[in-house]
Design a protein around this motif. Structure first.
Motif, PDB file in Angstrom:
ATOM      1  N   GLY A  51      14.519  55.150 -51.304  1.00 23.14           N
ATOM      2  CA  GLY A  51      14.516  53.543 -51.338  1.00 23.14           C
ATOM      3  C   GLY A  51      14.126  52.928 -52.819  1.00 23.14           C
ATOM      4  N   ASP A  52      13.584  51.743 -52.586  1.00 23.13           N
ATOM      5  CA  ASP A  52      13.319  50.914 -53.938  1.00 23.13           C
ATOM      6  C   ASP A  52      12.276  51.666 -54.838  1.00 23.13           C
ATOM      7  OD1 ASP A  52      12.642  49.189 -55.712  1.00 23.13           O
ATOM      8  OD2 ASP A  52      12.123  47.437 -54.348  1.00 23.13           O
ATOM      9  N   PHE A  53      12.572  52.054 -55.828  1.00 21.67           N
ATOM     10  CA  PHE A  53      12.015  53.018 -56.916  1.00 21.67           C
ATOM     11  C   PHE A  53      11.297  52.100 -58.030  1.00 21.67           C
ATOM     12  CE2 PHE A  53      12.439  56.698 -54.474  1.00 21.67           C
ATOM     13  CZ  PHE A  53      11.640  57.953 -55.208  1.00 21.67           C
ATOM     14  N   LEU A  54      11.854  50.786 -58.164  1.00 21.52           N
ATOM     15  CA  LEU A  54      11.506  49.990 -59.432  1.00 21.52           C
ATOM     16  C   LEU A  54      10.106  50.144 -59.604  1.00 21.52           C
ATOM     17  CD1 LEU A  54      12.015  48.358 -61.856  1.00 21.52           C
ATOM     18  CD2 LEU A  54      12.261  46.418 -60.163  1.00 21.52           C
ATOM     19  N   GLY A  55       9.290  49.626 -58.665  1.00 19.96           N
ATOM     20  CA  GLY A  55       7.767  49.604 -58.830  1.00 19.96           C
ATOM     21  C   GLY A  55       7.173  51.002 -59.081  1.00 19.96           C
ATOM     22  N   LYS A  56       7.667  51.915 -58.382  1.00 21.35           N
ATOM     23  CA  LYS A  56       7.073  53.262 -58.534  1.00 21.35           C
ATOM     24  C   LYS A  56       7.363  53.670 -59.937  1.00 21.35           C
ATOM     25  CE  LYS A  56       8.012  54.930 -53.590  1.00 21.35           C
ATOM     26  NZ  LYS A  56       8.528  53.715 -53.295  1.00 21.35           N
ATOM     27  N   LEU A  57       8.513  53.675 -60.394  1.00 24.50           N
ATOM     28  CA  LEU A  57       8.681  54.195 -61.833  1.00 24.50           C
ATOM     29  C   LEU A  57       8.075  53.275 -62.827  1.00 24.50           C
ATOM     30  CD1 LEU A  57      12.676  54.782 -61.510  1.00 24.50           C
ATOM     31  CD2 LEU A  57      10.734  56.455 -61.245  1.00 24.50           C
ATOM     32  N   LEU A  58       7.846  52.016 -62.649  1.00 22.60           N
ATOM     33  CA  LEU A  58       7.062  51.148 -63.634  1.00 22.60           C
ATOM     34  C   LEU A  58       5.805  51.713 -63.635  1.00 22.60           C
ATOM     35  CD1 LEU A  58       8.611  47.681 -62.891  1.00 22.60           C
ATOM     36  CD2 LEU A  58       8.614  48.524 -65.129  1.00 22.60           C
ATOM     37  N   THR A  59       5.095  52.045 -62.461  1.00 32.10           N
ATOM     38  CA  THR A  59       3.851  52.615 -62.480  1.00 32.10           C
ATOM     39  C   THR A  59       3.590  53.921 -63.244  1.00 32.10           C
ATOM     40  OG1 THR A  59       3.285  51.414 -60.466  1.00 32.10           O
ATOM     41  CG2 THR A  59       1.951  53.026 -61.152  1.00 32.10           C
ATOM     42  N   GLN A  60       4.656  54.760 -62.628  1.00 34.84           N
ATOM     43  CA  GLN A  60       4.683  56.327 -62.949  1.00 34.84           C
ATOM     44  C   GLN A  60       6.006  56.800 -63.133  1.00 34.84           C
ATOM     45  OE1 GLN A  60       1.936  58.575 -63.956  1.00 34.84           O
ATOM     46  NE2 GLN A  60       3.559  59.568 -64.528  1.00 34.84           N
ATOM     47  N   PHE A  61       6.641  56.924 -64.477  1.00 35.43           N
ATOM     48  CA  PHE A  61       7.870  57.606 -64.390  1.00 35.43           C
ATOM     49  C   PHE A  61       7.760  58.828 -64.756  1.00 35.43           C
ATOM     50  CE2 PHE A  61      11.491  58.582 -66.588  1.00 35.43           C
ATOM     51  CZ  PHE A  61      12.734  57.855 -65.959  1.00 35.43           C
ATOM     52  N   ASP A  62       8.565  59.593 -63.943  1.00 33.17           N
ATOM     53  CA  ASP A  62       8.506  61.149 -63.973  1.00 33.17           C
ATOM     54  C   ASP A  62       9.841  61.973 -63.743  1.00 33.17           C
ATOM     55  OD1 ASP A  62       8.212  60.746 -61.345  1.00 33.17           O
ATOM     56  OD2 ASP A  62       6.551  61.946 -61.007  1.00 33.17           O
ATOM     57  N   ILE A  63      10.843  61.237 -64.067  1.00 32.56           N
ATOM     58  CA  ILE A  63      12.079  61.731 -63.571  1.00 32.56           C
ATOM     59  C   ILE A  63      12.667  62.688 -64.686  1.00 32.56           C
ATOM     60  CG2 ILE A  63      14.621  61.291 -62.704  1.00 32.56           C
ATOM     61  CD1 ILE A  63      13.768  58.646 -61.796  1.00 32.56           C
ATOM     62  N   PRO A  64      12.779  64.127 -64.577  1.00 32.00           N
ATOM     63  CA  PRO A  64      13.270  64.795 -65.549  1.00 32.00           C
ATOM     64  C   PRO A  64      14.970  64.726 -65.531  1.00 32.00           C
ATOM     65  CG  PRO A  64      12.098  66.042 -63.942  1.00 32.00           C
ATOM     66  CD  PRO A  64      12.478  64.640 -63.299  1.00 32.00           C
ATOM     67  N   MET A  65      15.517  64.464 -66.760  1.00 32.50           N
ATOM     68  CA  MET A  65      16.987  64.128 -66.739  1.00 32.50           C
ATOM     69  C   MET A  65      17.687  65.483 -66.242  1.00 32.50           C
ATOM     70  SD  MET A  65      19.565  62.438 -67.667  1.00 32.50           S
ATOM     71  CE  MET A  65      19.182  61.218 -68.934  1.00 32.50           C
ATOM     72  N   VAL A  66      17.052  66.620 -66.678  1.00 36.29           N
ATOM     73  CA  VAL A  66      17.958  67.827 -66.203  1.00 36.29           C
ATOM     74  C   VAL A  66      17.722  68.378 -64.705  1.00 36.29           C
ATOM     75  CG1 VAL A  66      18.288  68.748 -68.375  1.00 36.29           C
ATOM     76  CG2 VAL A  66      16.189  69.326 -67.181  1.00 36.29           C
TER      77      VAL A  66
END
Length: 303
Positions: A138-153
Motif C-alpha cells: 500500500g502507501d509506503f511514503l511514511g514508512k520509507l521516510l521513517t526507515q528506508f531499506d529498499i535494496p535496488m538489486v
C-alpha cells in the motif's frame, strides 16, 4: 501469461564477478526475461564476457564513461514494462524474478521488493537482514521516510508508473540512488514488500566508505527537491518527514565520528533529540570512548 522482464545491468570493468552475475539470471525459475546490458566503456574483458551469451542478452555501449544513474537512464529506453536491476558483482537467488513478478502482479503496485543477503568479496555471507516493512503493501511514503531499506538489486519496477510520475534514475546522485527514485515514486503509487531474500549483495568496504561521504548531503537534497515539487507531503506525513531529515543528520554524525569530530557529532545528534529519543541516546554514547560508538554501529549493521 507471464510478461517480459528487462534485467538492467550496468557494467564498468566488472569482469571479476560478471559471469557469476549473468549466470544467476540464466538460472532463474522465471524464464521470460531479457538482459539489457550497458557497457559503460569498460577497458577490461567485460564486453567479451557479455557477448559470449546468446541473444537473451542485449548489449549496448555508452559513447563515454558516465555515472551509474546516467547509464541506467540510457538503458530505460530499451527496457520493457517491468524492470529489475542486477549489478555486475551481485548474484540473484534462483527464485528472484518469479518472486518479484508475482509480488508486483498481486495488486496495483509500482514497485515490489524483497531482501538481500550481504556477502563479502569472497562470496561469504556477512548477514541476512530483513526489511522492517516485510509483508506490508500500500502507501509506503511514511514508512520509507521513517526507515528506508529498499535494496535496488532486490526490486522490480513498473516502468509505466515510474514515467507517469516524471521520474527516472538521477544521474547526479551517487550514494543514494534508490532513495532518489523510490521515495518520490511512493508519493503517487503503492508498493509491496515480500518476505523473500532475493539477492546476494557483494559488500565492498572501500566503495561504502566513499558513498558514506555523500549520503547525508544527497538525502537532504532529495528531500528538499521532493518538498519543492510536492509540498502537500509536509501536511500528510509531518512526523515522518522530520524523522527523514533527522536521519540525514545522523548519517552526518556517523561521518564526523569516523573523522574524530565527537563534539560536532554530539551537537548534531542532540539537536534531533526532540524528534526521537534514540538521537538523545546516540548523543550520550558519542561523548564516551569511541569503542562504544563503534560497537553500537557494528550491532546496528548486523541486525
Amino acid at each position: 501469461m507471464s510478461q517480459l522482464i528487462s534485467v538492467l545491468m550496468n557494467c564498468y570493468n566488472g569482469e571479476k564477478y560478471l559471469k557469476e552475475a549473468i549466470d544467476s539470471v540464466y538460472s532463474q525459475s522465471y524464464s521470460n526475461w531479457e538482459i539489457i546490458f550497458i557497457d559503460n566503456c569498460s577497458t577490461d574483458n567485460s564486453a567479451k564476457i557479455a557477448k559470449s551469451y546468446d541473444d537473451k542478452l542485449k548489449y549496448y555501449k555508452t559513447t563515454k564513461n558516465v555515472s551509474l544513474g546516467e547509464g541506467r537512464r540510457f538503458a530505460i529506453e530499451f527496457c520493457s514494462k517491468y524492470i529489475a536491476t542486477l549489478d555486475a558483482d551481485d548474484i540473484w537467488e534462483q527464485h528472484a524474478l518469479e518472486s518479484l513478478y508475482n509480488g508486483i502482479k498481486s495488486g496495483d503496485f509500482a514497485l515490489c521488493y524483497g531482501n538481500q543477503i550481504s556477502i563479502n568479496q569472497y562470496g561469504e555471507i556477512i548477514n541476512k537482514p530483513k526489511s522492517i516493512h516485510t509483508g506490508s503493501s500500500g502507501d509506503f511514503l511514511g514508512k520509507l521516510l521513517t526507515q528506508f531499506d529498499i535494496p535496488m538489486v532486490a526490486t522490480i519496477i513498473d516502468k509505466d508508473k515510474m514515467l507517469s510520475s516524471n521520474l527516472n534514475f538521477n544521474e547526479k546522485i551517487f550514494g543514494s540512488v534508490e532513495y532518489s527514485l523510490f521515495l518520490p515514486l511512493s508519493i503517487d503509487h503503492d508498493f509491496i514488500s515480500i518476505d523473500s531474500h532475493i539477492v546476494k549483495y557483494r559488500y565492498h568496504n572501500s566503495l561504502s566508505t566513499k558513498l558514506d561521504d555523500l549520503r547525508h548531503k544527497e538525502r537532504r537534497l532529495i528531500l528538499d527537491e521532493m518538498l519543492a515539487l510536492s509540498p502537500e507531503i509536509k501536511q500528510k506525513v509531518p512526523k515522518e518527514l522530520r524523522e527523514a531529515y533527522a536521519r540525514s543528520d545522523y548519517y552526518e554524525s556517523q561521518l564526523l565520528m569516523k573523522k574524530g569530530h565527537k563534539f560536532k557529532s554530539f551537537l548534531i545528534l542532540i539537536k534531533n533529540s526532540g524528534v526521537n529519543y534514540k538521537y538523545l541516546f546516540l548523543a550520550i554514547i558519542s561523548i564516551f570512548p569511541s569503542i562504544l560508538w563503534r560497537k553500537l554501529q557494528k550491532f546496528k549493521n548486523n541486525y
